[in-house]
Design a protein around this motif. Sequence first.
Motif, mmCIF file in Angstrom:
data_model
loop_
_atom_site.group_PDB
_atom_site.id
_atom_site.type_symbol
_atom_site.label_atom_id
_atom_site.label_comp_id
_atom_site.label_asym_id
_atom_site.label_seq_id
_atom_site.Cartn_x
_atom_site.Cartn_y
_atom_site.Cartn_z
ATOM 1 N N UNK A 43 -19.276 8.843 -6.071
ATOM 2 C CA UNK A 43 -18.684 10.000 -5.393
ATOM 3 C C UNK A 43 -17.170 9.868 -5.349
ATOM 4 N N UNK A 44 -16.679 8.648 -5.079
ATOM 5 C CA UNK A 44 -15.234 8.458 -5.034
ATOM 6 C C UNK A 44 -14.851 7.079 -4.546
ATOM 7 N N UNK A 45 -13.616 6.667 -4.857
ATOM 8 C CA UNK A 45 -13.116 5.349 -4.476
ATOM 9 C C UNK A 45 -12.977 5.230 -2.966
ATOM 10 N N UNK A 46 -12.534 6.298 -2.295
ATOM 11 C CA UNK A 46 -12.372 6.276 -0.839
ATOM 12 C C UNK A 46 -13.729 6.133 -0.155
ATOM 13 N N UNK A 47 -14.724 6.835 -0.672
ATOM 14 C CA UNK A 47 -16.070 6.736 -0.096
ATOM 15 C C UNK A 47 -16.631 5.318 -0.246
ATOM 16 N N UNK A 48 -16.361 4.693 -1.399
ATOM 17 C CA UNK A 48 -16.815 3.319 -1.616
ATOM 18 C C UNK A 48 -16.160 2.373 -0.609
ATOM 19 N N UNK A 49 -14.863 2.530 -0.386
ATOM 20 C CA UNK A 49 -14.157 1.679 0.565
ATOM 21 C C UNK A 49 -14.662 1.914 1.989
ATOM 22 N N UNK A 50 -14.986 3.176 2.321
ATOM 23 C CA UNK A 50 -15.487 3.503 3.663
ATOM 24 C C UNK A 50 -16.842 2.852 3.921
ATOM 25 N N UNK A 276 -12.487 -2.282 -2.088
ATOM 26 C CA UNK A 276 -13.291 -1.794 -3.209
ATOM 27 C C UNK A 276 -13.725 -2.969 -4.105
ATOM 28 N N UNK A 277 -12.784 -3.881 -4.395
ATOM 29 C CA UNK A 277 -13.106 -5.049 -5.225
ATOM 30 C C UNK A 277 -14.111 -5.954 -4.530
ATOM 31 N N UNK A 278 -13.939 -6.143 -3.227
ATOM 32 C CA UNK A 278 -14.840 -7.007 -2.450
ATOM 33 C C UNK A 278 -16.238 -6.405 -2.364
ATOM 34 N N UNK A 279 -16.316 -5.070 -2.322
ATOM 35 C CA UNK A 279 -17.628 -4.414 -2.294
ATOM 36 C C UNK A 279 -18.407 -4.716 -3.571
ATOM 37 N N UNK A 280 -17.737 -4.620 -4.707
ATOM 38 C CA UNK A 280 -18.401 -4.891 -5.987
ATOM 39 C C UNK A 280 -18.762 -6.369 -6.092
ATOM 40 N N UNK A 281 -17.818 -7.251 -5.724
ATOM 41 C CA UNK A 281 -18.095 -8.686 -5.786
ATOM 42 C C UNK A 281 -19.193 -9.073 -4.815
ATOM 43 N N UNK A 282 -19.228 -8.392 -3.673
ATOM 44 C CA UNK A 282 -20.278 -8.657 -2.694
ATOM 45 C C UNK A 282 -21.657 -8.369 -3.250
ATOM 46 N N UNK A 283 -21.772 -7.310 -4.012
ATOM 47 C CA UNK A 283 -23.070 -6.973 -4.606
ATOM 48 C C UNK A 283 -23.420 -7.920 -5.753
ATOM 49 N N UNK A 284 -22.415 -8.345 -6.526
ATOM 50 C CA UNK A 284 -22.672 -9.353 -7.555
ATOM 51 C C UNK A 284 -23.158 -10.646 -6.897
#
Length: 462
Positions: A43-50, A276-284
């Motif tokens: 949906x968007x980068x801001x939504x991912x960070x939220x 945003x980077x931590x969200x992706x790394x968190x899922x990895x």
Amino acid sequence: MLQALRRPSGFYKRLFLLALPLMLQNLITTSLGFVDTFMVGLVGDAELSAVTAANAPIFLIQVMIFGLMSSLTVLVSQYWGKGDPDAINRTMGAALYTGLAISGVAALVLFLFPTQVLSLVTSNAFLVELGAPYLRIVGVSYVCNAVSSVYVSMQRSTENPMFGTMVFGASMLLNTLLNYILIFGKLGAPRLGIVGAALATLTSRIVELAIVMIYASINRRIPLNVAGLLRPGRDTVTIFFKNAAPILVNETLWGLGTTMMTIIMGHMLISADMLAAYAIMGNIDKFTTVSCFGLAGATAVIVGKHIGEGSEREEIYSLSQCLLLVAFLLGLGLSVVLAAALPLFFVPVLYPLFSLSETATRAAVFLCIAYIVTLPLKSYDISNITGVLRAGGDAAMASMIDLAPLWLVAVPLAALTGWVLDAPLILVCFSIYAENFIKMPLGILRLRSRKWIHDLTRRDNP
């Protein structure tokens, strides 16, 4: 050292048959969070960070429920070794009351004060506004999850891990379908974005609980004793909380420490990029460690059952050495896979899917490098702390080994490099994972002492 791997014929087959369903169960549970993150990220980068910011307080609830399940596993596996189903029911009753209290209070706070809670995580007012509705709804879902997790943990601890795999598998499939429909407004539904992801999670948790209740009412493997569940008794409650209290404190403080990392990143100058980077790394991280936690869960059941059966201390120590060496080798193998995936898949394929900025992409790469270096140590620590030491009834010392490196090393280093020194990004990323360099040596020293081996089901146990 490798001699510890020599075990009787059939040992590794039994370990695999117990660990594999737990790995699948952890993979499915992790997929629930990843589906939310991935679809919201589209949906968007801001939504991912939220959503990343909103998941920080949610993570605290998750780790407390995990701590509750760990406490239950320790006692149930030992009672299973003794063949005492009535004690299993009473222990499960104590865990249910505790789980409902924790999740109920947390859900109430998140429902009434989502904005205030999110403001503690990030100073970005726009992210707070986006994430508050998600936090309010998802918090309620963990009341259902607490109850279902207690029963699933009981079945797992009595060597029936496939039940949890089936329950959470059905929940994951439903959550994925509802995410697609509600986030993007498919099949005639309104386009709800972040709120749609939250509603999908809540619905899947309700269905998950319904499946558990139906199964529990007809299952005869460990028949439910309603009287034991509702009135576990003073002795059972005392034994449960003697073991559960340090584990719950451990998981809460560990969760707070991990949340502090999110808070530190949420207040950096590049907060949106880091989150945003931590969200992706968190899922990895979650997908990578499903096998580590699966092995740790199997370790807890195996060690706890041997203690309940009255095995000799040296036999239990030798068994634990073997299982922990397997955990280290597993982490090493996973590091090799990630080292290959970073340039071949993550950078050219995965990161672009989330439309990351250049800074966010660089942060994601550095976080991954630090994670690869520390993963073998982390895999060992997971099995030692949540598997061996807790199964041996050494919850207090396991907590010290788990918490001291986090709060005294990693959190201060991350704050120092991220806030005060404005250090190079690679140093900030290594600071976030610095605890793993301290935990493993401390864990080895405690393992070798043999002081962690206790039969918690004995009335005369100190």
